[in-house]
Design a protein around this motif. Structure first.
Motif, PDB file in Angstrom:
ATOM      1  N   ALA A 260      53.088  49.878  40.195  1.00  0.00           N
ATOM      2  CA  ALA A 260      51.977  50.122  39.274  1.00  0.00           C
ATOM      3  C   ALA A 260      50.751  49.262  39.535  1.00  0.00           C
ATOM      4  O   ALA A 260      49.725  49.442  38.885  1.00  0.00           O
ATOM      5  N   GLY A 261      50.841  48.363  40.506  1.00  0.00           N
ATOM      6  CA  GLY A 261      49.758  47.409  40.712  1.00  0.00           C
ATOM      7  C   GLY A 261      48.395  48.034  40.953  1.00  0.00           C
ATOM      8  O   GLY A 261      47.372  47.505  40.524  1.00  0.00           O
ATOM      9  N   ASP A 262      48.381  49.193  41.624  1.00  0.00           N
ATOM     10  CA  ASP A 262      47.085  49.782  41.943  1.00  0.00           C
ATOM     11  C   ASP A 262      46.549  50.660  40.818  1.00  0.00           C
ATOM     12  O   ASP A 262      45.512  51.312  40.964  1.00  0.00           O
ATOM     13  N   LEU A 263      47.276  50.693  39.713  1.00  0.00           N
ATOM     14  CA  LEU A 263      46.793  51.480  38.574  1.00  0.00           C
ATOM     15  C   LEU A 263      45.913  50.656  37.650  1.00  0.00           C
ATOM     16  O   LEU A 263      45.236  51.187  36.781  1.00  0.00           O
ATOM     17  N   VAL A 264      45.976  49.340  37.843  1.00  0.00           N
ATOM     18  CA  VAL A 264      45.247  48.471  36.919  1.00  0.00           C
ATOM     19  C   VAL A 264      43.738  48.554  37.175  1.00  0.00           C
ATOM     20  O   VAL A 264      43.293  48.427  38.306  1.00  0.00           O
ATOM     21  N   ASP A 265      43.033  48.787  36.108  1.00  0.00           N
ATOM     22  CA  ASP A 265      41.594  48.976  36.218  1.00  0.00           C
ATOM     23  C   ASP A 265      40.826  47.679  36.150  1.00  0.00           C
ATOM     24  O   ASP A 265      41.214  46.753  35.434  1.00  0.00           O
ATOM     25  N   GLY A 266      39.734  47.637  36.839  1.00  0.00           N
ATOM     26  CA  GLY A 266      38.747  46.576  36.656  1.00  0.00           C
ATOM     27  C   GLY A 266      37.490  47.234  36.135  1.00  0.00           C
ATOM     28  O   GLY A 266      37.121  48.307  36.578  1.00  0.00           O
ATOM     29  N   TRP A 267      36.870  46.591  35.182  1.00  0.00           N
ATOM     30  CA  TRP A 267      35.729  47.246  34.538  1.00  0.00           C
ATOM     31  C   TRP A 267      34.418  46.526  34.721  1.00  0.00           C
ATOM     32  O   TRP A 267      33.365  47.008  34.337  1.00  0.00           O
ATOM     33  N   LEU A 268      34.465  45.340  35.261  1.00  0.00           N
ATOM     34  CA  LEU A 268      33.225  44.583  35.421  1.00  0.00           C
ATOM     35  C   LEU A 268      32.253  45.328  36.318  1.00  0.00           C
ATOM     36  O   LEU A 268      32.666  45.862  37.349  1.00  0.00           O
ATOM     37  N   PRO A 269      31.001  45.339  35.947  1.00  0.00           N
ATOM     38  CA  PRO A 269      30.008  45.968  36.821  1.00  0.00           C
ATOM     39  C   PRO A 269      29.987  45.268  38.174  1.00  0.00           C
ATOM     40  O   PRO A 269      30.169  44.045  38.247  1.00  0.00           O
ATOM     41  N   GLU A 270      29.734  46.039  39.226  1.00  0.00           N
ATOM     42  CA  GLU A 270      29.740  45.486  40.581  1.00  0.00           C
ATOM     43  C   GLU A 270      28.786  44.303  40.715  1.00  0.00           C
ATOM     44  O   GLU A 270      29.081  43.334  41.398  1.00  0.00           O
ATOM     45  N   ALA A 271      27.644  44.396  40.028  1.00  0.00           N
ATOM     46  CA  ALA A 271      26.655  43.325  40.148  1.00  0.00           C
ATOM     47  C   ALA A 271      27.234  42.002  39.659  1.00  0.00           C
ATOM     48  O   ALA A 271      27.014  40.953  40.264  1.00  0.00           O
ATOM     49  N   THR A 272      27.995  42.067  38.587  1.00  0.00           N
ATOM     50  CA  THR A 272      28.578  40.845  38.053  1.00  0.00           C
ATOM     51  C   THR A 272      29.673  40.327  38.986  1.00  0.00           C
ATOM     52  O   THR A 272      29.798  39.122  39.210  1.00  0.00           O
ATOM     53  N   VAL A 273      30.453  41.245  39.522  1.00  0.00           N
ATOM     54  CA  VAL A 273      31.504  40.846  40.465  1.00  0.00           C
ATOM     55  C   VAL A 273      30.884  40.111  41.642  1.00  0.00           C
ATOM     56  O   VAL A 273      31.376  39.059  42.061  1.00  0.00           O
ATOM     57  N   ALA A 274      29.756  40.636  42.111  1.00  0.00           N
ATOM     58  CA  ALA A 274      29.092  40.006  43.247  1.00  0.00           C
ATOM     59  C   ALA A 274      28.491  38.664  42.839  1.00  0.00           C
ATOM     60  O   ALA A 274      28.651  37.665  43.533  1.00  0.00           O
ATOM     61  N   GLU A 275      27.845  38.648  41.697  1.00  0.00           N
ATOM     62  CA  GLU A 275      27.194  37.420  41.234  1.00  0.00           C
ATOM     63  C   GLU A 275      28.205  36.283  41.116  1.00  0.00           C
ATOM     64  O   GLU A 275      27.930  35.140  41.453  1.00  0.00           O
ATOM     65  N   LEU A 276      29.387  36.615  40.629  1.00  0.00           N
ATOM     66  CA  LEU A 276      30.382  35.572  40.387  1.00  0.00           C
ATOM     67  C   LEU A 276      31.336  35.382  41.570  1.00  0.00           C
ATOM     68  O   LEU A 276      32.268  34.593  41.493  1.00  0.00           O
ATOM     69  N   CYS A 277      31.084  36.131  42.654  1.00  0.00           N
ATOM     70  CA  CYS A 277      31.930  36.055  43.847  1.00  0.00           C
ATOM     71  C   CYS A 277      33.397  36.301  43.513  1.00  0.00           C
ATOM     72  O   CYS A 277      34.274  35.500  43.879  1.00  0.00           O
ATOM     73  N   LEU A 278      33.651  37.365  42.805  1.00  0.00           N
ATOM     74  CA  LEU A 278      35.026  37.666  42.421  1.00  0.00           C
ATOM     75  C   LEU A 278      35.651  38.624  43.426  1.00  0.00           C
ATOM     76  O   LEU A 278      34.948  39.344  44.132  1.00  0.00           O
ATOM     77  N   ALA A 279      36.968  38.635  43.457  1.00  0.00           N
ATOM     78  CA  ALA A 279      37.666  39.520  44.379  1.00  0.00           C
ATOM     79  C   ALA A 279      37.746  40.924  43.804  1.00  0.00           C
ATOM     80  O   ALA A 279      37.502  41.150  42.626  1.00  0.00           O
ATOM     81  N   GLU A 280      38.112  41.853  44.662  1.00  0.00           N
ATOM     82  CA  GLU A 280      38.299  43.234  44.257  1.00  0.00           C
ATOM     83  C   GLU A 280      39.519  43.292  43.327  1.00  0.00           C
ATOM     84  O   GLU A 280      40.487  42.561  43.515  1.00  0.00           O
ATOM     85  N   ILE A 281      39.478  44.168  42.360  1.00  0.00           N
ATOM     86  CA  ILE A 281      40.543  44.172  41.352  1.00  0.00           C
ATOM     87  C   ILE A 281      41.915  44.475  41.958  1.00  0.00           C
ATOM     88  O   ILE A 281      42.906  43.834  41.632  1.00  0.00           O
ATOM     89  N   GLY A 282      41.954  45.448  42.880  1.00  0.00           N
ATOM     90  CA  GLY A 282      43.245  45.840  43.463  1.00  0.00           C
ATOM     91  C   GLY A 282      43.903  44.677  44.182  1.00  0.00           C
ATOM     92  O   GLY A 282      45.122  44.500  44.145  1.00  0.00           O
TER      93      GLY A 282
END
Ligand code: ADP
Ligand code: MG
Length: 780
Positions: A260-282
């Motif tokens: 089920a790991g790839d079913l988990v959603d990430g909702w943060l806007p891409e801009a915020t993900v980039a701004e905070l240098c976060l990893a891809e949700i999957g």
């Protein structure tokens, strides 16, 4: 979005295109190929095995090309998977759906509050063991944890004299041999650890006579041809689940991840993900549970990798969306505006015994603007002790009265309410506001009279304790609720009082500066005002921390103060668990003081005292008839006696820093400077550091931040308020506070564009799920 949703999009595209009609399908020659590719890629994801089966079947259905019939078949077959609610449904399934979780295991997990597949996925490692370094057996050190690989050379069940047995295996790696022993779960090890088995062992090494051994080590069977390079390297370790071996827990989580790991959603806007240098949700859940070798165990342990942080930020995002939605919802409610005409305002300001400071004027402007709107104000006013919050509440009450509305002011304790009433009256009366007091002891008849007086406008300001919230106190024409020392109340109480009017305006006041990270979460639904400046002429309270042996110094300060004709507070801790002993301590201290100061009037007040006795003592102190007031923490807030200049706190180490800071705000309120002596016997260096901080700074904000760091959020807020703290699975407000601001901005932006989240119903559902219980609670 999730990897799964991306895959669904890739399938849906060609499928929908084809279904537009035969011409469309024909125009794209390689339609079947594209679709088959998309299906194949989807089947590789970490999704439930049934889903994988369906995807494969669908792909085979296209073997004869993308004929209309074949496409229709694919569409039917995949319909349940392509449904946007599919991931959510899978994740909400009981944990027993995860391969490897039998009924017994499910029960064990349930005891740990792991009920669903999602719970299991978000059961995050508490720590990580670094198994990248494999030690030769001869180098094993007693008393240290180590990892080594070897072969079982002998194994046997050994009977003990007392009739019990244990299982023993000897493992060698060419450099030496070591014994492993198990006293429980013998059978399973007996089967797994036959001579010849290759194993990876981790555990703490102990000494047994002249040999080294390990008890209940973590053992992994290795393939017979395993090379050291394939050995697991950084191993997650989960908090213990009773009835399950650590290894099983790891296996189960991995199993959940794979289905089920790839079913988990990430909702943060891409801009915020980039701004905070976060990893891809999957990648995030995978790396958090099955970290790659490149990650540093320290960062993993600190939950400080881009993977952890992505999950943290996602959690905070849902939280902020919920808070922001609630704020918007509160603002959308209708209520009567409370407007003070410019002329009436001038008159009120002129009637005050002092001119407002610039800070007070600014905050009054904020409050005034809120009150003038046809939606209820929801404002938290934070200002250090002595910054002059009360007058702002009085001005707001004047605005309410001008609009024909009444104001209720709620204080946490009876004593504080009484004190508040006395000081408030001095400010309110010149403004033409008549005030009344309600306590638990107010008889029904008086409550009745009060209700009438409120109804016909004779009284426009009621001060009281929890009694204000009781059914038997009617508060007609309620237009404004002021809550003093807001942090002492829960949301439920806020709500109870507010429900007595029709969407009354709310002004919550707190002398406890709330660190930003908490302000954005716990009080995220309130607008904030901050008073920083104290009215001029106030010097910081000279503070010293002294040991209990410094009695002479303390008495010298006492005598000096009394000689100058000034007054003194002596404060003792009183906590529920040790109430009796505490009370005795305070009483004894009081008696000692009386003996030491013959001819000096002193009084003892505590929560157990009858309210009239307490009121008498307090009044005597306010009037100067009592020179020394010995009290349990009840004087903490609200008391205003300008002639009191010395504060002595006994057992200072038992108080919170913010509390001590508030206490010292009681002295030096007049033109004379104040002094505080904290008598403490901190037994830890941390305790010393805490108290020393008070000597060094007068900033309530600095102190609150430090206090929060030392005590943790839950305790800092107190139990009541802790219930207000949203349950965070991953985020630690102290550690991840920095993420709140950008995440909150993202939430705000999103809702500004789409207040109901109509464009992403799945996100709306996720927020609702996360908040279902909380939101209810938080509706003030
Ligand atoms: P707190 O913020 O701790 O509730 P209070 O409202 O009790 O503070 O005010 C502390 C003291 O300062 C009171 O004695 C009050 O009368 C006085 N005060 C408040 N505002 C001013 C001002 N602008 N100028 C002078 N004194 C003020
Ligand atoms: Mg106050």
């Amino acid at each position: 979005m999730s990897r799964w949703r991306d895959a669904v999009r890739a399938i849906r595209g060609p499928l929908e295109f084809a279904q537009r009609g035969p011409e469309a399908a024909e125009r794209v020659h390689d339609l079947a190929e594209t679709l088959r590719g998309a299906l194949e890629r989807a089947a590789e994801l970490w999704i439930p095995p049934e889903a994988v089966k369906r995807l494969h079947a669908a792909r085979e259905g296209l073997a004869g090309g993308a004929t209309p019939e074949a496409l229709a078949g694919v569409a039917t077959r995949l319909a349940p998977l392509l449904d946007p609610g599919f991931p959510e449904r899978c994740l909400a399934q009981p944990a027993s759906r995860v391969p490897g979780v039998g009924p017994k295991t499910a029960q064990a997990l349930a005891r740990k509050e792991i009920a669903t597949v999602e719970d299991l996925l978000f059961f995050l490692p508490r720590a990580y063991e670094d198994r990248r370094e494999i030690v030769p057996i001869e180098k094993l050190e007693v008393g240290r944890a180590a990892v080594f690989a070897g072969t079982v050379t002998r194994s046997a069940v050994v009977p003990l004299r007392n009739g019990r047995r244990f299982f023993q295996a000897i493992v060698t790696d060419g450099t030496g041999a070591v014994q492993l022993k198990w006293f429980r779960g013998i059978q399973s090890f007996e089967e797994r650890l036959q001579p010849g088995a290759k194993v990876l062992v981790a555990g703490e090494v102990r000494r047994y006579r002249y040999a080294k051994e390990l008890h209940h080590p973590d053992v992994e069977r290795l393939a017979d041809d395993a090379s050291p390079g394939e050995l697991p390297r950084i191993v997650p370790s989960y908090s213990a689940v009773e009835g399950l071996a650590p290894r099983s827990v790891r296996r189960l989580v991995e199993s959940a991840l794979r289905c089920a790991g790839d079913l988990v959603d990430g909702w943060l806007p891409e801009a915020t993900v980039a701004e905070l240098c976060l990893a891809e949700i999957g990648a995030s859940l995978r790396e958090v549970h099955l970290p790659g070798v490149g990650l540093e165990p320290e960062r993993l342990r600190a939950r400080d990798t881009p993977y952890h942080l992505r999950l943290v930020a996602e959690e905070l995002f849902l939280l902020q969306l919920g808070l922001e939605q609630r704020r918007r919802e509160l603002r959308a409610r209708a209520t009567q505006p409370l407007v003070l005409s410019a002329e009436a305002e001038q008159r009120a300001l002129a009637a005050l015994p002092f001119a407002l400071t610039a800070d007070q004027r600014r905050v009054w402007g904020e409050i005034k603007a809120d009150l003038a709107r046809p939606a209820p104000m929801n404002r938290l006013l934070v200002g250090d002790v002595g910054t002059g919050k009360t007058v702002l509440a009085v001005l707001a009450a004047a605005a309410a009265r001008a609009a024909g509305r009444t104001t209720a002011l709620l204080a946490p304790t009876e004593l504080l309410a009484e004190q508040h009433f006395a000081t408030l009256r001095k400010l309110a009366t010149p403004l033409g506001l008549r005030s009344a007091f309600v306590s638990g002891a107010t008889p029904p008849r008086e409550r009745h009279t009060l209700a009438r007086a409120l109804e016909n406008g004779e009284v426009s300001l009621v001060v009281g304790t929890h009694a204000l919230m009781s059914e038997s106190v009617a508060l007609p024409r309620l237009g404004l609720v002021v809550i003093d020392e807001q942090h002492r109340f829960g949301v439920a109480q806020r709500r109870a009082l507010a429900s007595k009017g029709e969407n009354p305006h709310l002004l919550a006041m707190s002398a406890t500066p709330i660190p930003r990270s908490l302000a954005l979460t716990v009080f995220g639904d309130l607008d904030h005002s901050t008073l920083r400046e104290k009215p001029a002429g106030r010097a910081p309270v000279a503070t010293r921390v002294v040991p209990p042996t410094a009695g002479r110094e303390v008495m010298a300060a006492v005598n000096e103060t009394l000689r100058r004709g000034e007054q003194i507070y002596v404060v003792y801790p009183l906590v529920e668990e040790s109430e009796k002993a505490d009370l005795k301590d305070a009483t004894r201290g009081f008696e000692r003081l009386r003996k030491a100061l013959p001819g000096v009037t002193a009084a003892l007040v505590h929560g157990r005292l009858a309210s009239d006795e307490r009121a008498r003592a307090m009044n005597d102190f306010v009037a100067g008839r009592v020179r020394v007031l010995v009290a349990t923490t009840v004087i903490e807030v609200g008391v205003d006696v300008p002639n009191a200049t010395l504060l002595i706190v006994q057992h200072a180490e038992r108080f919170g820093l913010a509390q001590l800071h508030q206490l010292r705000g009681r002295v030096g309120r007049g033109t004379r400077s104040g002094r505080a002596l904290f008598i403490g016997d901190p037994t830890t260096s941390e305790g010393v550091e805490r108290l020393a901080l008070l000597e060094g700074t007068d900033s309530g904000f600095e102190i609150a931040e430090a206090d929060l760091r030392i005590r943790g959020a839950g305790e800092w807020l107190g139990t009541r308020q802790a219930g207000h703290l949203p349950e965070l699975r991953l985020a630690d407000l102290l550690r991840h506070g920095d993420y709140l601001e950008p995440v909150r901005r993202a939430a705000e932006q999103l809702l500004r564009r789409d207040p109901k989240l109509a464009a992403s119903p799945e996100l709306a559902a996720a927020v609702a799920r996360r908040w279902s219980a909380r939101l209810e609670l938080a509706t003030a």
